[in-house]
Design a protein around this motif. Structure first.
Motif, PDB file in Angstrom:
ATOM      1  N   ARG A  17       0.828  -1.261  -0.012  1.00  0.00           N
ATOM      2  CA  ARG A  17       0.032  -0.172  -0.018  1.00  0.00           C
ATOM      3  C   ARG A  17       0.821   1.291   0.021  1.00  0.00           C
ATOM      4  NH1 ARG A  17       0.081  -2.119   5.278  1.00  0.00           N
ATOM      5  NH2 ARG A  17       0.442  -0.733   6.788  1.00  0.00           N
ATOM      6  N   PHE A  18       2.135   1.320   0.554  1.00  0.00           N
ATOM      7  CA  PHE A  18       2.953   2.431   0.306  1.00  0.00           C
ATOM      8  C   PHE A  18       3.705   2.456  -0.876  1.00  0.00           C
ATOM      9  CE2 PHE A  18       2.653   1.108   4.903  1.00  0.00           C
ATOM     10  CZ  PHE A  18       2.372   2.494   5.618  1.00  0.00           C
ATOM     11  N   SER A  19       3.251   1.534  -2.107  1.00  0.00           N
ATOM     12  CA  SER A  19       4.056   1.605  -3.369  1.00  0.00           C
ATOM     13  C   SER A  19       4.076   2.967  -3.956  1.00  0.00           C
ATOM     14  CB  SER A  19       3.136   0.593  -4.350  1.00  0.00           C
ATOM     15  OG  SER A  19       3.278  -0.649  -3.852  1.00  0.00           O
ATOM     16  N   GLY A  20       3.091   4.003  -3.690  1.00  0.00           N
ATOM     17  CA  GLY A  20       3.130   5.205  -4.156  1.00  0.00           C
ATOM     18  C   GLY A  20       4.374   6.035  -3.581  1.00  0.00           C
ATOM     19  N   VAL A  21       4.338   5.849  -2.076  1.00  0.00           N
ATOM     20  CA  VAL A  21       5.559   6.347  -1.640  1.00  0.00           C
ATOM     21  C   VAL A  21       6.627   6.117  -2.157  1.00  0.00           C
ATOM     22  CG1 VAL A  21       6.570   6.907   0.817  1.00  0.00           C
ATOM     23  CG2 VAL A  21       3.965   6.559   0.592  1.00  0.00           C
ATOM     24  N   ALA A  22       6.966   4.733  -2.291  1.00  0.00           N
ATOM     25  CA  ALA A  22       8.425   4.316  -2.868  1.00  0.00           C
ATOM     26  C   ALA A  22       8.638   4.913  -4.330  1.00  0.00           C
ATOM     27  CB  ALA A  22       8.286   2.758  -2.890  1.00  0.00           C
ATOM     28  N   LEU A  23       7.588   5.031  -5.132  1.00  0.00           N
ATOM     29  CA  LEU A  23       7.689   5.608  -6.398  1.00  0.00           C
ATOM     30  C   LEU A  23       8.178   7.147  -6.441  1.00  0.00           C
ATOM     31  CD1 LEU A  23       4.724   4.028  -8.221  1.00  0.00           C
ATOM     32  CD2 LEU A  23       7.029   3.179  -8.175  1.00  0.00           C
ATOM     33  N   GLY A  24       7.470   7.937  -5.571  1.00  0.00           N
ATOM     34  CA  GLY A  24       7.782   9.165  -5.386  1.00  0.00           C
ATOM     35  C   GLY A  24       9.258   9.398  -4.989  1.00  0.00           C
ATOM     36  N   ALA A  25       9.643   8.529  -3.898  1.00  0.00           N
ATOM     37  CA  ALA A  25      10.971   8.533  -3.233  1.00  0.00           C
ATOM     38  C   ALA A  25      12.009   8.197  -4.477  1.00  0.00           C
ATOM     39  CB  ALA A  25      11.224   7.681  -2.191  1.00  0.00           C
ATOM     40  N   ALA A  26      11.660   7.161  -5.140  1.00  0.00           N
ATOM     41  CA  ALA A  26      12.547   6.788  -6.406  1.00  0.00           C
ATOM     42  C   ALA A  26      12.673   7.910  -7.524  1.00  0.00           C
ATOM     43  CB  ALA A  26      12.102   5.818  -7.269  1.00  0.00           C
ATOM     44  N   TYR A  27      11.433   8.658  -7.761  1.00  0.00           N
ATOM     45  CA  TYR A  27      11.775   9.937  -8.548  1.00  0.00           C
ATOM     46  C   TYR A  27      12.618  10.867  -8.236  1.00  0.00           C
ATOM     47  CZ  TYR A  27       9.914  13.924 -11.299  1.00  0.00           C
ATOM     48  OH  TYR A  27       9.697  14.906 -12.386  1.00  0.00           O
ATOM     49  N   SER A  28      12.545  11.379  -6.759  1.00  0.00           N
ATOM     50  CA  SER A  28      13.443  12.271  -6.265  1.00  0.00           C
ATOM     51  C   SER A  28      14.737  11.697  -6.044  1.00  0.00           C
ATOM     52  CB  SER A  28      12.953  12.676  -4.819  1.00  0.00           C
ATOM     53  OG  SER A  28      11.694  13.026  -4.617  1.00  0.00           O
ATOM     54  N   LEU A  29      14.875  10.573  -6.087  1.00  0.00           N
ATOM     55  CA  LEU A  29      16.273  10.090  -5.976  1.00  0.00           C
ATOM     56  C   LEU A  29      17.059  10.122  -7.291  1.00  0.00           C
ATOM     57  CD1 LEU A  29      18.784   8.644  -4.661  1.00  0.00           C
ATOM     58  CD2 LEU A  29      17.538   6.369  -5.133  1.00  0.00           C
ATOM     59  N   ALA A  30      16.425  10.007  -8.334  1.00  0.00           N
ATOM     60  CA  ALA A  30      16.827   9.634  -9.725  1.00  0.00           C
ATOM     61  C   ALA A  30      17.302  11.178 -10.077  1.00  0.00           C
ATOM     62  CB  ALA A  30      15.531   9.577 -10.561  1.00  0.00           C
ATOM     63  N   TYR A  31      16.590  12.287  -9.525  1.00  0.00           N
ATOM     64  CA  TYR A  31      16.828  13.746 -10.045  1.00  0.00           C
ATOM     65  C   TYR A  31      18.076  14.307  -8.922  1.00  0.00           C
ATOM     66  CZ  TYR A  31      13.637  14.935 -13.589  1.00  0.00           C
ATOM     67  OH  TYR A  31      12.753  14.723 -14.757  1.00  0.00           O
ATOM     68  N   LEU A  32      18.072  13.573  -7.890  1.00  0.00           N
ATOM     69  CA  LEU A  32      19.524  13.892  -7.171  1.00  0.00           C
ATOM     70  C   LEU A  32      20.791  13.386  -7.507  1.00  0.00           C
ATOM     71  CD1 LEU A  32      20.740  15.109  -4.546  1.00  0.00           C
ATOM     72  CD2 LEU A  32      20.069  12.893  -3.535  1.00  0.00           C
ATOM     73  N   VAL A  33      20.620  12.025  -8.136  1.00  0.00           N
ATOM     74  CA  VAL A  33      21.660  11.622  -9.020  1.00  0.00           C
ATOM     75  C   VAL A  33      21.983  12.289 -10.088  1.00  0.00           C
ATOM     76  CG1 VAL A  33      22.579   9.582 -10.178  1.00  0.00           C
ATOM     77  CG2 VAL A  33      21.345   9.202  -8.098  1.00  0.00           C
ATOM     78  N   ALA A  34      20.984  12.691 -10.914  1.00  0.00           N
ATOM     79  CA  ALA A  34      21.286  13.651 -12.034  1.00  0.00           C
ATOM     80  C   ALA A  34      22.016  14.943 -11.671  1.00  0.00           C
ATOM     81  CB  ALA A  34      19.711  13.653 -12.896  1.00  0.00           C
ATOM     82  N   VAL A  35      21.420  15.573 -10.886  1.00  0.00           N
ATOM     83  CA  VAL A  35      22.234  16.834 -10.356  1.00  0.00           C
ATOM     84  C   VAL A  35      23.694  16.614 -10.146  1.00  0.00           C
ATOM     85  CG1 VAL A  35      22.232  18.501  -8.471  1.00  0.00           C
ATOM     86  CG2 VAL A  35      20.017  18.033  -9.522  1.00  0.00           C
ATOM     87  N   LEU A  36      23.842  15.591  -9.280  1.00  0.00           N
ATOM     88  CA  LEU A  36      25.235  15.349  -9.099  1.00  0.00           C
ATOM     89  C   LEU A  36      26.164  15.265 -10.495  1.00  0.00           C
ATOM     90  CD1 LEU A  36      24.917  13.165  -6.014  1.00  0.00           C
ATOM     91  CD2 LEU A  36      25.560  15.528  -6.101  1.00  0.00           C
ATOM     92  N   MET A  37      25.397  14.251 -11.292  1.00  0.00           N
ATOM     93  CA  MET A  37      26.136  13.970 -12.499  1.00  0.00           C
ATOM     94  C   MET A  37      26.361  15.062 -13.403  1.00  0.00           C
ATOM     95  SD  MET A  37      24.801   9.940 -13.572  1.00  0.00           S
ATOM     96  CE  MET A  37      25.868  10.245 -15.246  1.00  0.00           C
ATOM     97  N   SER A  38      25.461  15.923 -13.639  1.00  0.00           N
ATOM     98  CA  SER A  38      25.417  17.048 -14.347  1.00  0.00           C
ATOM     99  C   SER A  38      26.340  18.076 -13.893  1.00  0.00           C
ATOM    100  CB  SER A  38      24.034  17.689 -14.425  1.00  0.00           C
ATOM    101  OG  SER A  38      23.006  16.673 -15.011  1.00  0.00           O
ATOM    102  N   ARG A  39      26.476  18.168 -12.687  1.00  0.00           N
ATOM    103  CA  ARG A  39      27.339  19.016 -12.104  1.00  0.00           C
ATOM    104  C   ARG A  39      28.853  18.721 -12.502  1.00  0.00           C
ATOM    105  NH1 ARG A  39      29.416  22.751 -12.192  1.00  0.00           N
ATOM    106  NH2 ARG A  39      30.615  23.846 -10.537  1.00  0.00           N
ATOM    107  N   ARG A  40      29.240  17.486 -12.247  1.00  0.00           N
ATOM    108  CA  ARG A  40      30.584  16.871 -12.725  1.00  0.00           C
ATOM    109  C   ARG A  40      30.857  17.223 -14.116  1.00  0.00           C
ATOM    110  NH1 ARG A  40      32.859  11.746 -10.100  1.00  0.00           N
ATOM    111  NH2 ARG A  40      34.694  12.925 -10.869  1.00  0.00           N
ATOM    112  N   VAL A  41      29.744  17.036 -15.063  1.00  0.00           N
ATOM    113  CA  VAL A  41      30.191  17.201 -16.455  1.00  0.00           C
ATOM    114  C   VAL A  41      30.234  18.673 -16.752  1.00  0.00           C
ATOM    115  CG1 VAL A  41      29.097  16.826 -18.879  1.00  0.00           C
ATOM    116  CG2 VAL A  41      28.886  15.203 -17.075  1.00  0.00           C
ATOM    117  N   LEU A  42      29.399  19.621 -16.301  1.00  0.00           N
ATOM    118  CA  LEU A  42      29.478  21.065 -16.480  1.00  0.00           C
ATOM    119  C   LEU A  42      30.655  21.552 -15.903  1.00  0.00           C
ATOM    120  CD1 LEU A  42      25.800  22.435 -15.592  1.00  0.00           C
ATOM    121  CD2 LEU A  42      26.963  22.286 -17.794  1.00  0.00           C
TER     122      LEU A  42
END
Length: 207
Positions: free
Chosen positions: A88-113
């Protein structure tokens, strides 16, 4: 987090009028998604930097990374972290996964930039964000306190009254946030406030 949970619950009731159990689950999901707003915004502006260099290939690969991390985190969260007993907490897990994905993207983009724009230091982005978080925590804390007083004095639990409570909390939180931002000298916030107040009727006459 307690204030965010309370405000999220009021927002869910105001928007959907859900029952008690559904309201809690949707509030937790909204909280998980809200945590990703900051990295999402930072990533949005970082992508514009790539486009300024007429580079569309790098953003494409970064979006592939975001999608891969999002899917992997969602599968791991739902299948292994939650398990069948807490689906029943699947929606929470999906929201957390979405947030984690963009945190990883920020760190990667910063290194490339950093290879193209070496003068932009991480502290130049992190420190204003930290100051904004402090201002938001102070504002949310006072807003939560006001809602606690309203809840203790009333028995409001309908979509209309929840919307009214959110309006009351917003009327408290916004001035507090702006005031703390001025004290902490958050130019990104004070500049926006100055721009908005300069458009108010009568302000242009005084200037």
């Amino acid at each position: 987090m307690a204030g965010l949970k309370h405000l999220s619950g009021k927002a869910v009731i105001a928007g959907y009028g859900a029952g008690k159990n559904n309201t809690q689950l949707m509030a937790y999901t909204l909280m998980a998604l809200a945590l990703g707003l900051v990295p999402f915004t930072v990533q949005y502006f970082q992508l514009r930097t790539f486009y300024a260099f007429e580079d569309t290939r790098t953003p494409f690969f970064l979006q592939c990374v975001i999608a891969a991390v999002n899917i992997a985190a969602a599968v791991l969260g739902v299948r292994f972290v939650l398990g069948e007993d807490h689906l029943r907490f699947s929606g929470v897990a999906l929201g957390a996964a979405y947030s984690l994905a963009y945190l990883v993207a920020v760190l990667m983009s910063r290194r490339v930039l950093a290879r193209r724009v070496p003068r932009v230091h991480g502290a130049g982005v992190a420190l204003p964000l930290l100051a904004m978080v402090i201002a938001a925590v102070v504002g949310a804390g006072l807003g939560r306190a006001v809602l606690a007083v309203v809840d203790s004095a009333t028995d409001w639990n309908s979509p209309l009254t929840s919307a009214l409570e959110l309006a009351i909390a917003g009327a408290v939180m916004l001035p507090v946030y702006v005031g703390v931002a001025r004290v902490l000298r958050i130019h990104e916030v004070t500049d926006v406030v100055s721009m908005v107040t300069s458009k108010l009727p009568g302000r242009s006459r005084r200037s």
